[in-house]
Design a protein around this motif. Sequence first.
Motif, PDB file in Angstrom:
ATOM      1  N   ASN A   1       5.525  96.011  73.715  1.00 25.81           N
ATOM      2  CA  ASN A   1       5.137  96.266  72.154  1.00 25.81           C
ATOM      3  C   ASN A   1       5.833  97.470  71.629  1.00 25.81           C
ATOM      4  O   ASN A   1       5.395  97.887  70.560  1.00 25.81           O
TER       5      ASN A   1
ATOM      6  N   THR B   1       6.819  91.787  67.342  1.00 33.02           N
ATOM      7  CA  THR B   1       6.712  90.205  67.835  1.00 33.02           C
ATOM      8  C   THR B   1       8.110  89.547  67.728  1.00 33.02           C
ATOM      9  O   THR B   1       8.488  88.952  68.710  1.00 33.02           O
TER      10      THR B   1
ATOM     11  N   ILE C   1       1.975  88.970  74.640  1.00 30.39           N
ATOM     12  CA  ILE C   1       2.743  89.911  74.605  1.00 30.39           C
ATOM     13  C   ILE C   1       2.127  91.346  74.980  1.00 30.39           C
ATOM     14  O   ILE C   1       1.459  91.596  74.365  1.00 30.39           O
TER      15      ILE C   1
END
Lengths: 393, 186
Positions: free
Chosen positions: A115, A119, A211
């Motif tokens: 992160n 994204t 993620i």
Amino acid sequence: MPRRVAIVGVGHSRFGIRHDVSLAELAWESIKQALDDAGVDQKDIEYVVYANVGVWSSEPLPAVVINEYAGLTPRGTVRVEAACASGSAAIKLGHDIVASGQADVVLVVGVEKMNESPTPIVVELIGRAGNYFWEFQSFGLTFPGYYALYATAYMARYGATEEDLCKVAVKNHYYASMNPKAHFQRRITVEDCMRSRYIAWPLKLYDCSPISDGSAAVILASEEVARKLTDTPVWIKAIGYGSDTSNLSKREDFLSLRAAVEAARMAYRRAGIDPDNPVKYIDVAEVHDCFTIAEVLAYEDLGFARRGEGVKLVREEQTYVGGLIPVNLSGGLKAKGHPIAATGVSMAVELVRQLRQEVERGRQAPIRKGMALAHNVGGTGHYAYVTIYSLEP
Amino acid sequence: MAQDQRKAMEEMIKQVEQFVEEAKRSVGLPIVPDQRTGSALWYDQRELRVRYAISVERLRKFFEGLMEGKLLATRCRGCGTLYFPPQVDCPRCRRSDVEWVELSREGTLLTYTVIYVKPMSFAHYPDYAVGIARLPEGVNVTAWIRETDPRKLRVGMRVRIEIVRRQPENYLTYELVPVEEGEGRG
């Protein structure tokens, strides 16, 4: 004669969006726990293997950054990459270093800080992992897209439905809700999953792993050292591995991951497991469910079910505790989270804790046979590692 | 919808950048709180733009083929192995002597997907379908499918390969086109 290798200490960070820590701080969470758990000092560690895919995070040399932060210099170190199977590849390297007698104590760390990038960039970077020039450059496949190609073929061939796939997500969210380290803590229903938006048809948001940022660490030791350090060593009984073509178009079919079939066959042979009935030998498995379809393929590739019948295990809830074989009691990649290179090490940590019978209530597998299996796939079946962990050497 | 995805991304980035500029003006540091968790984030002051120069020197013929409206593969003159995507070194017999052969233009769709959440560099396209088709020669071709409604696609359907210009970049590539029921095998 190779030496036996045991895991003598484990550590695991909380998985999720970890904007609260840097890469090195995140790795330290696991390293500290593993050192404490093994009862060893940094100076006892002879070599450090890092699994990190990076690219989305800012440090290009994570091994040296973390080694400095964690007080591990001047120990030798390396970073390994096998996409989403990097963690298992790192364990294999650590294992081989100990087994060959080059070192008695090796630390293996998987860490990923995905992160640090937005994204759409992460989607891009993962999509490029396969064959960049022939599959991404002009056709923009994404990671969900690659697995969707498998899902479409599997559903068409065996009559599996989107609801069936959603049931895998429901199970894995259920177990993640009992795992305080998991990215997702909320249970979901088939309806929640069916209502979620399409990411890459036929896969929807709830079919996909998130993620995640996270880290996991294990300390490997030779038999002599392991026996001194702990009464509950968990042995690396066998490691199997395989690979497949970078271009998906060069695969025979889209119904199974050949790399995983190869890895399982090798691991079973080395561990003395009957490939026709592996569930007889194994108490619990962690499989690579980056997408729900991947868990179904794993059941078949590992021989838990015959071809086309993996989906039956899902419908009959045979992979919950009490079923044929409990799978992904950690919540799996799907709900525990999937910090790419941390995943294989996370599987090892989970299975060591399962075998030691120290996981949270409600998600502990009954341990009767003393063996557990990790199935870790890199890319879209590009790499595969199957590792057998055991209470007996 | 597709344009929205691109716009939303750019909008989001612009917003963060504005925040950062403000933070630098007021406190002298590019540190902003994460919108969800409030954690302090240092906004990278160095931007890296990456664009590769990829050698296609030994594949020139493939691209010349596209210019002539043909889809070419390589066949090893030693052992006869057919390669698509084309490659000029044969790992099977270790020779590097291939002939360029034109592939047939119709095949069977083995599998497909429709990409709704796109990579950054594809965010400007409408939702696109990707499929893998098997050609009679036994090689498979991955490409976009002209039909992007998954309900109108099925495994096993016949598809034709067309050489097309990809817009808005304006370069030659190939595409799978479902063959209409009753349409002759061209």
